[in-house]
Design a protein around this motif. Structure first.
Motif, PDB file in Angstrom:
ATOM      1  N   ALA A  20       9.940  -7.059  21.713  1.00  0.00           N
ATOM      2  CA  ALA A  20       8.705  -8.440  21.620  1.00  0.00           C
ATOM      3  C   ALA A  20       9.663  -9.033  20.170  1.00  0.00           C
ATOM      4  CB  ALA A  20       7.198  -7.924  21.540  1.00  0.00           C
ATOM      5  N   PRO A  21       9.271 -10.342  20.602  1.00  0.00           N
ATOM      6  CA  PRO A  21       9.478 -11.758  19.146  1.00  0.00           C
ATOM      7  C   PRO A  21       9.613 -11.103  17.971  1.00  0.00           C
ATOM      8  CG  PRO A  21       9.442 -12.705  21.038  1.00  0.00           C
ATOM      9  CD  PRO A  21       8.874 -11.266  21.948  1.00  0.00           C
ATOM     10  N   VAL A  22       9.068 -10.997  16.561  1.00  0.00           N
ATOM     11  CA  VAL A  22       8.739 -10.814  16.031  1.00  0.00           C
ATOM     12  C   VAL A  22       8.694 -11.954  14.775  1.00  0.00           C
ATOM     13  CG1 VAL A  22       8.114  -9.016  13.339  1.00  0.00           C
ATOM     14  CG2 VAL A  22       7.683  -7.975  16.055  1.00  0.00           C
ATOM     15  N   THR A  23       8.011 -12.765  14.440  1.00  0.00           N
ATOM     16  CA  THR A  23       8.234 -13.946  12.580  1.00  0.00           C
ATOM     17  C   THR A  23       8.426 -12.760  11.728  1.00  0.00           C
ATOM     18  OG1 THR A  23       7.485 -15.408  13.806  1.00  0.00           O
ATOM     19  CG2 THR A  23       8.035 -15.213  11.761  1.00  0.00           C
ATOM     20  N   THR A  24       9.166 -12.340  10.702  1.00  0.00           N
ATOM     21  CA  THR A  24       8.806 -11.533   9.510  1.00  0.00           C
ATOM     22  C   THR A  24       9.875 -12.226   8.296  1.00  0.00           C
ATOM     23  OG1 THR A  24      10.077  -9.076   8.639  1.00  0.00           O
ATOM     24  CG2 THR A  24      11.769 -10.432   9.695  1.00  0.00           C
ATOM     25  N   ASP A  25       9.237 -11.434   7.212  1.00  0.00           N
ATOM     26  CA  ASP A  25       9.967 -11.377   6.143  1.00  0.00           C
ATOM     27  C   ASP A  25      10.059 -10.189   5.158  1.00  0.00           C
ATOM     28  OD1 ASP A  25       7.063 -11.248   5.372  1.00  0.00           O
ATOM     29  OD2 ASP A  25       7.125 -13.408   4.106  1.00  0.00           O
ATOM     30  N   GLY A  26      10.811 -10.090   4.793  1.00  0.00           N
ATOM     31  CA  GLY A  26      10.853  -9.126   3.455  1.00  0.00           C
ATOM     32  C   GLY A  26       9.472  -8.895   2.583  1.00  0.00           C
ATOM     33  N   HIS A  27       8.917  -7.438   2.136  1.00  0.00           N
ATOM     34  CA  HIS A  27       8.183  -7.012   1.488  1.00  0.00           C
ATOM     35  C   HIS A  27       7.793  -6.194   0.966  1.00  0.00           C
ATOM     36  CE1 HIS A  27       7.089  -6.979   5.941  1.00  0.00           C
ATOM     37  NE2 HIS A  27       6.237  -5.876   5.032  1.00  0.00           N
ATOM     38  N   ALA A  28       7.249  -5.569   0.379  1.00  0.00           N
ATOM     39  CA  ALA A  28       6.714  -3.718   0.469  1.00  0.00           C
ATOM     40  C   ALA A  28       6.553  -3.309   1.326  1.00  0.00           C
ATOM     41  CB  ALA A  28       6.130  -4.237  -1.259  1.00  0.00           C
ATOM     42  N   ILE A  29       6.324  -2.154   1.391  1.00  0.00           N
ATOM     43  CA  ILE A  29       6.213  -1.107   1.868  1.00  0.00           C
ATOM     44  C   ILE A  29       5.597  -0.039   2.064  1.00  0.00           C
ATOM     45  CG2 ILE A  29       7.028  -0.035   4.409  1.00  0.00           C
ATOM     46  CD1 ILE A  29       9.128  -2.222   4.805  1.00  0.00           C
ATOM     47  N   THR A  30       4.607   0.258   2.340  1.00  0.00           N
ATOM     48  CA  THR A  30       3.285   1.574   2.241  1.00  0.00           C
ATOM     49  C   THR A  30       3.765   2.141   3.567  1.00  0.00           C
ATOM     50  OG1 THR A  30       2.996   0.974   0.319  1.00  0.00           O
ATOM     51  CG2 THR A  30       1.823   3.035   1.182  1.00  0.00           C
ATOM     52  N   THR A  31       4.430   3.482   3.650  1.00  0.00           N
ATOM     53  CA  THR A  31       4.417   4.707   4.328  1.00  0.00           C
ATOM     54  C   THR A  31       3.993   5.650   4.041  1.00  0.00           C
ATOM     55  OG1 THR A  31       6.632   5.769   4.135  1.00  0.00           O
ATOM     56  CG2 THR A  31       6.939   3.432   5.140  1.00  0.00           C
ATOM     57  N   PRO A  32       2.956   7.079   4.976  1.00  0.00           N
ATOM     58  CA  PRO A  32       3.080   7.977   5.182  1.00  0.00           C
ATOM     59  C   PRO A  32       3.159   8.758   3.915  1.00  0.00           C
ATOM     60  CG  PRO A  32       1.600   7.542   7.059  1.00  0.00           C
ATOM     61  CD  PRO A  32       3.289   6.862   6.708  1.00  0.00           C
ATOM     62  N   SER A  33       4.860   8.908   4.151  1.00  0.00           N
ATOM     63  CA  SER A  33       5.885   9.531   3.162  1.00  0.00           C
ATOM     64  C   SER A  33       6.358   8.605   1.873  1.00  0.00           C
ATOM     65  CB  SER A  33       6.128   9.955   3.987  1.00  0.00           C
ATOM     66  OG  SER A  33       5.958  10.915   5.085  1.00  0.00           O
ATOM     67  N   SER A  34       5.838   7.345   2.052  1.00  0.00           N
ATOM     68  CA  SER A  34       6.536   6.972   0.789  1.00  0.00           C
ATOM     69  C   SER A  34       6.594   7.281  -0.656  1.00  0.00           C
ATOM     70  CB  SER A  34       6.347   6.092   1.609  1.00  0.00           C
ATOM     71  OG  SER A  34       5.508   5.301   1.163  1.00  0.00           O
ATOM     72  N   GLY A  35       5.231   7.920  -0.843  1.00  0.00           N
ATOM     73  CA  GLY A  35       4.682   8.123  -2.361  1.00  0.00           C
ATOM     74  C   GLY A  35       3.964   6.999  -2.686  1.00  0.00           C
ATOM     75  N   GLY A  36       3.647   5.876  -1.949  1.00  0.00           N
ATOM     76  CA  GLY A  36       3.319   4.214  -2.388  1.00  0.00           C
ATOM     77  C   GLY A  36       4.084   3.366  -2.268  1.00  0.00           C
ATOM     78  N   ALA A  37       3.644   1.472  -2.209  1.00  0.00           N
ATOM     79  CA  ALA A  37       4.360   0.385  -1.796  1.00  0.00           C
ATOM     80  C   ALA A  37       5.779   0.391  -2.344  1.00  0.00           C
ATOM     81  CB  ALA A  37       3.816  -0.600  -2.630  1.00  0.00           C
TER      82      ALA A  37
END
Length: 268
Positions: A20-37
Protein backbone atom coordinates in the motif's frame (compact mmCIF):
# COMPACT_ATOMS: atom_id res chain seq x y z
CA UNK A 1 13.39 15.85 5.09
CA UNK A 2 10.18 16.68 3.24
CA UNK A 3 7.82 13.67 3.36
CA UNK A 4 7.23 11.70 0.15
CA UNK A 5 4.61 9.13 -0.85
CA UNK A 6 5.93 5.71 -1.90
CA UNK A 7 4.39 2.27 -2.29
CA UNK A 8 5.72 -0.13 0.33
CA UNK A 9 5.43 -3.83 -0.47
CA UNK A 10 6.56 -6.67 1.81
CA UNK A 11 6.76 -10.17 0.35
CA UNK A 12 7.11 -13.01 2.83
CA UNK A 13 7.94 -16.62 2.14
CA UNK A 14 4.43 -17.60 1.04
CA UNK A 15 2.32 -14.45 1.21
CA UNK A 16 2.22 -10.72 0.69
CA UNK A 17 2.46 -9.13 4.13
CA UNK A 18 1.79 -5.54 3.06
CA UNK A 19 1.23 -3.60 -0.16
CA UNK A 20 0.00 0.00 0.00
CA UNK A 21 1.06 3.64 -0.35
CA UNK A 22 2.79 5.28 2.62
CA UNK A 23 3.91 8.86 3.18
CA UNK A 24 7.25 8.82 4.93
CA UNK A 25 10.28 10.81 5.99
CA UNK A 26 13.57 9.97 7.65
CA UNK A 27 13.35 9.63 11.44
CA UNK A 28 14.81 7.90 14.48
CA UNK A 29 13.76 4.25 14.83
CA UNK A 30 13.54 1.96 17.82
CA UNK A 31 13.15 -1.81 17.41
CA UNK A 32 13.16 -4.54 20.07
CA UNK A 33 16.78 -5.36 19.16
CA UNK A 34 18.15 -1.89 18.35
CA UNK A 35 19.26 -0.90 21.84
CA UNK A 36 17.29 2.35 21.75
CA UNK A 37 16.42 5.00 19.21
CA UNK A 38 18.75 5.02 16.19
CA UNK A 39 19.14 7.56 13.40
CA UNK A 40 17.59 6.48 10.10
CA UNK A 41 17.35 9.53 7.86
CA UNK A 42 19.94 9.21 5.10
CA UNK A 43 22.74 10.87 7.04
CA UNK A 44 23.83 7.37 8.13
CA UNK A 45 27.44 6.63 7.16
CA UNK A 46 27.53 10.07 5.51
CA UNK A 47 25.37 8.89 2.59
CA UNK A 48 23.60 12.29 2.41
CA UNK A 49 24.59 15.62 3.95
CA UNK A 50 21.09 16.35 5.26
CA UNK A 51 18.10 14.19 6.30
CA UNK A 52 16.07 12.58 3.48
CA UNK A 53 13.26 9.98 3.30
CA UNK A 54 14.73 6.46 3.33
CA UNK A 55 13.61 2.87 2.76
CA UNK A 56 13.80 1.54 6.33
CA UNK A 57 11.89 4.56 7.66
CA UNK A 58 9.21 3.80 5.03
CA UNK A 59 8.96 0.24 6.39
CA UNK A 60 8.73 1.61 9.94
CA UNK A 61 5.96 4.03 8.96
CA UNK A 62 4.04 1.26 7.17
CA UNK A 63 4.25 -0.90 10.30
CA UNK A 64 3.11 1.92 12.59
CA UNK A 65 0.02 2.59 10.51
CA UNK A 66 -1.01 -0.96 9.73
CA UNK A 67 -0.65 -2.84 13.00
CA UNK A 68 2.27 -5.09 12.14
CA UNK A 69 5.70 -5.04 13.72
CA UNK A 70 9.25 -5.60 12.58
CA UNK A 71 12.63 -6.07 14.17
CA UNK A 72 16.21 -5.46 13.24
CA UNK A 73 19.60 -5.12 14.88
CA UNK A 74 21.54 -1.89 14.52
CA UNK A 75 25.16 -1.98 13.42
CA UNK A 76 27.29 0.93 14.63
CA UNK A 77 29.98 -0.22 12.18
CA UNK A 78 27.69 0.26 9.16
CA UNK A 79 25.41 2.86 10.79
CA UNK A 80 22.36 0.92 9.60
CA UNK A 81 19.73 -1.66 10.49
CA UNK A 82 19.81 -5.33 9.52
CA UNK A 83 16.16 -6.34 9.23
CA UNK A 84 15.55 -9.74 10.83
CA UNK A 85 11.76 -9.98 11.13
CA UNK A 86 8.71 -8.43 9.49
CA UNK A 87 5.32 -9.25 10.99
CA UNK A 88 5.55 -12.92 12.08
CA UNK A 89 8.22 -13.94 9.53
CA UNK A 90 11.79 -14.17 10.78
CA UNK A 91 14.56 -14.78 8.26
CA UNK A 92 16.67 -17.85 9.05
CA UNK A 93 20.15 -16.33 9.64
CA UNK A 94 21.76 -19.45 8.18
CA UNK A 95 20.03 -19.25 4.81
CA UNK A 96 17.83 -16.16 4.43
CA UNK A 97 17.75 -12.40 4.66
CA UNK A 98 15.36 -9.52 4.01
CA UNK A 99 16.41 -7.99 0.72
CA UNK A 100 15.60 -4.41 -0.31
CA UNK A 101 14.60 -3.40 -3.83
CA UNK A 102 13.77 0.07 -5.15
CA UNK A 103 11.56 -0.12 -8.24
CA UNK A 104 12.50 -3.85 -8.29
CA UNK A 105 16.23 -3.09 -8.54
CA UNK A 106 18.38 -4.38 -5.69
CA UNK A 107 19.53 -1.60 -3.39
CA UNK A 108 23.28 -1.05 -3.19
CA UNK A 109 23.26 0.52 0.29
CA UNK A 110 21.45 -0.09 3.56
CA UNK A 111 17.87 0.92 4.12
CA UNK A 112 18.74 3.92 6.31
CA UNK A 113 21.05 5.21 3.58
CA UNK A 114 18.82 4.41 0.59
CA UNK A 115 16.96 7.58 -0.33
CA UNK A 116 13.43 7.13 -1.69
CA UNK A 117 11.52 9.49 -3.97
CA UNK A 118 7.82 10.05 -4.53
CA UNK A 119 6.13 7.36 -6.62
CA UNK A 120 8.81 4.71 -6.13
CA UNK A 121 8.13 1.14 -4.99
CA UNK A 122 10.00 0.13 -1.84
CA UNK A 123 10.05 -3.68 -1.79
CA UNK A 124 11.26 -5.81 1.11
CA UNK A 125 11.43 -9.52 0.29
CA UNK A 126 12.45 -12.57 2.31
CA UNK A 127 14.86 -14.49 0.08
CA UNK A 128 17.51 -17.19 0.28
CA UNK A 129 21.17 -16.35 -0.05
CA UNK A 130 21.88 -19.98 -0.95
CA UNK A 131 20.38 -19.62 -4.43
CA UNK A 132 22.82 -20.40 -7.25
CA UNK A 133 21.26 -17.80 -9.57
CA UNK A 134 20.31 -14.19 -8.80
CA UNK A 135 16.83 -13.92 -7.33
CA UNK A 136 14.46 -12.23 -9.78
CA UNK A 137 11.78 -9.80 -8.56
CA UNK A 138 8.88 -10.69 -10.83
CA UNK A 139 6.67 -8.04 -12.44
CA UNK A 140 3.14 -8.79 -13.65
CA UNK A 141 1.74 -6.81 -16.58
CA UNK A 142 -1.74 -6.96 -18.06
CA UNK A 143 -5.07 -5.22 -18.66
CA UNK A 144 -7.38 -4.04 -15.91
CA UNK A 145 -10.57 -5.50 -17.40
CA UNK A 146 -11.71 -8.68 -19.16
CA UNK A 147 -14.88 -10.56 -20.21
CA UNK A 148 -16.23 -13.79 -18.78
CA UNK A 149 -15.45 -16.80 -20.97
CA UNK A 150 -12.91 -14.87 -23.06
CA UNK A 151 -9.13 -15.42 -22.77
CA UNK A 152 -6.99 -12.64 -21.36
CA UNK A 153 -3.19 -12.52 -21.51
CA UNK A 154 -1.01 -11.58 -18.54
CA UNK A 155 2.76 -11.27 -18.96
CA UNK A 156 5.42 -11.96 -16.35
CA UNK A 157 8.80 -10.26 -16.77
CA UNK A 158 11.96 -9.68 -14.80
CA UNK A 159 11.10 -6.57 -12.82
CA UNK A 160 14.59 -5.19 -13.32
CA UNK A 161 15.44 -6.03 -16.94
CA UNK A 162 11.97 -6.55 -18.43
CA UNK A 163 12.95 -9.96 -19.84
CA UNK A 164 9.99 -12.41 -20.21
CA UNK A 165 9.90 -15.10 -17.54
CA UNK A 166 8.88 -18.67 -18.41
CA UNK A 167 7.78 -21.19 -15.79
CA UNK A 168 5.89 -18.74 -13.59
CA UNK A 169 2.21 -19.10 -12.73
CA UNK A 170 -0.60 -16.54 -12.66
CA UNK A 171 -3.80 -17.72 -10.98
CA UNK A 172 -2.65 -21.28 -11.65
CA UNK A 173 -1.89 -20.75 -15.35
CA UNK A 174 1.76 -21.21 -16.46
CA UNK A 175 3.76 -18.78 -18.55
CA UNK A 176 5.48 -19.80 -21.80
CA UNK A 177 8.79 -18.66 -23.23
CA UNK A 178 7.25 -15.25 -23.95
CA UNK A 179 6.28 -14.87 -20.29
CA UNK A 180 2.58 -14.89 -21.16
CA UNK A 181 -0.07 -16.80 -19.22
CA UNK A 182 -3.54 -17.06 -20.77
CA UNK A 183 -6.40 -16.95 -18.27
CA UNK A 184 -10.15 -17.43 -18.63
CA UNK A 185 -12.73 -16.54 -15.99
CA UNK A 186 -16.16 -18.16 -15.91
CA UNK A 187 -17.56 -15.82 -13.26
CA UNK A 188 -17.69 -12.06 -13.04
CA UNK A 189 -15.85 -10.37 -10.22
CA UNK A 190 -12.78 -8.48 -9.09
CA UNK A 191 -9.64 -10.64 -9.21
CA UNK A 192 -6.32 -9.70 -7.61
CA UNK A 193 -3.62 -11.47 -9.59
CA UNK A 194 0.02 -12.10 -8.72
CA UNK A 195 2.77 -14.03 -10.46
CA UNK A 196 4.83 -16.61 -8.60
CA UNK A 197 7.77 -18.87 -9.35
CA UNK A 198 9.71 -20.93 -6.81
CA UNK A 199 12.87 -19.18 -5.69
CA UNK A 200 11.86 -15.74 -7.02
CA UNK A 201 10.21 -12.70 -5.45
CA UNK A 202 6.43 -12.70 -5.87
CA UNK A 203 5.13 -10.05 -8.27
CA UNK A 204 3.11 -6.91 -7.81
CA UNK A 205 -0.70 -7.20 -7.85
CA UNK A 206 -2.77 -6.55 -10.96
CA UNK A 207 -6.44 -5.90 -10.20
CA UNK A 208 -8.63 -7.35 -12.97
CA UNK A 209 -12.34 -6.54 -13.34
CA UNK A 210 -14.16 -9.37 -15.13
CA UNK A 211 -17.60 -8.58 -16.58
CA UNK A 212 -20.08 -10.40 -18.84
CA UNK A 213 -20.03 -9.46 -22.54
CA UNK A 214 -21.88 -6.20 -23.17
CA UNK A 215 -21.40 -4.76 -19.69
CA UNK A 216 -19.43 -1.58 -19.17
CA UNK A 217 -15.97 -2.39 -17.76
CA UNK A 218 -15.84 -2.82 -13.99
CA UNK A 219 -19.59 -2.41 -13.45
CA UNK A 220 -21.26 -5.81 -13.16
CA UNK A 221 -19.71 -6.64 -9.77
CA UNK A 222 -21.18 -3.52 -8.17
CA UNK A 223 -24.28 -5.02 -6.56
CA UNK A 224 -24.33 -3.19 -3.23
CA UNK A 225 -26.52 -0.28 -2.21
CA UNK A 226 -24.84 3.14 -2.31
CA UNK A 227 -22.85 3.79 0.83
CA UNK A 228 -19.67 5.35 2.12
CA UNK A 229 -17.96 3.90 5.18
CA UNK A 230 -14.91 5.53 6.74
CA UNK A 231 -12.65 4.11 9.43
CA UNK A 232 -10.18 6.59 10.94
CA UNK A 233 -7.21 5.69 13.15
CA UNK A 234 -7.61 8.36 15.82
CA UNK A 235 -4.24 9.78 16.79
CA UNK A 236 -2.08 7.19 15.05
CA UNK A 237 0.53 9.07 13.05
CA UNK A 238 3.12 7.48 10.82
CA UNK A 239 6.08 9.18 12.46
CA UNK A 240 5.61 10.85 15.82
CA UNK A 241 9.18 12.13 15.84
CA UNK A 242 9.36 13.18 12.21
CA UNK A 243 7.39 15.45 9.95
CA UNK A 244 5.29 12.77 8.31
CA UNK A 245 1.61 13.02 9.12
CA UNK A 246 0.31 10.01 7.23
CA UNK A 247 -2.92 8.58 8.63
CA UNK A 248 -4.54 5.31 7.61
CA UNK A 249 -8.04 5.92 6.23
CA UNK A 250 -10.05 2.84 5.25
CA UNK A 251 -13.04 3.50 3.01
CA UNK A 252 -15.57 1.65 0.95
CA UNK A 253 -17.80 3.35 -1.59
CA UNK A 254 -20.41 2.10 -4.05
CA UNK A 255 -21.77 4.15 -6.94
CA UNK A 256 -25.44 4.32 -7.91
CA UNK A 257 -27.73 5.76 -10.58
CA UNK A 258 -29.01 8.37 -8.14
CA UNK A 259 -26.34 9.95 -5.90
CA UNK A 260 -27.06 9.68 -2.20
CA UNK A 261 -26.34 12.60 0.16
CA UNK A 262 -23.40 12.20 2.51
CA UNK A 263 -24.36 13.37 6.00
CA UNK A 264 -21.36 14.58 8.05
CA UNK A 265 -21.02 13.23 11.58
CA UNK A 266 -21.83 15.43 14.57
CA UNK A 267 -18.97 17.79 15.50
CA UNK A 268 -17.18 17.00 12.21
Amino acid sequence: AAPVSVNVRVEGANRTIFDAPVTTDGHAITTPSSGGAQTCDGTNAGAHPAPVPVATAALDDAARLNSFTWDGTYSTQFSDFFVTRIDDETADPNSEFWSLYINRESASVGGCQQRVSGGQEVLWARISFLATDPVVPLELRGPGSARTGEPVNMQVVDGNTGAPQAGATVNGSPTGSDGIATLTFANKGIYRLKAERPGEVRSNTVVLCVDPPGADPCTSSDNSAPKLDLVLPGQRLASERGRSRTMLVSWQADDAAEPQPIVPPVDA
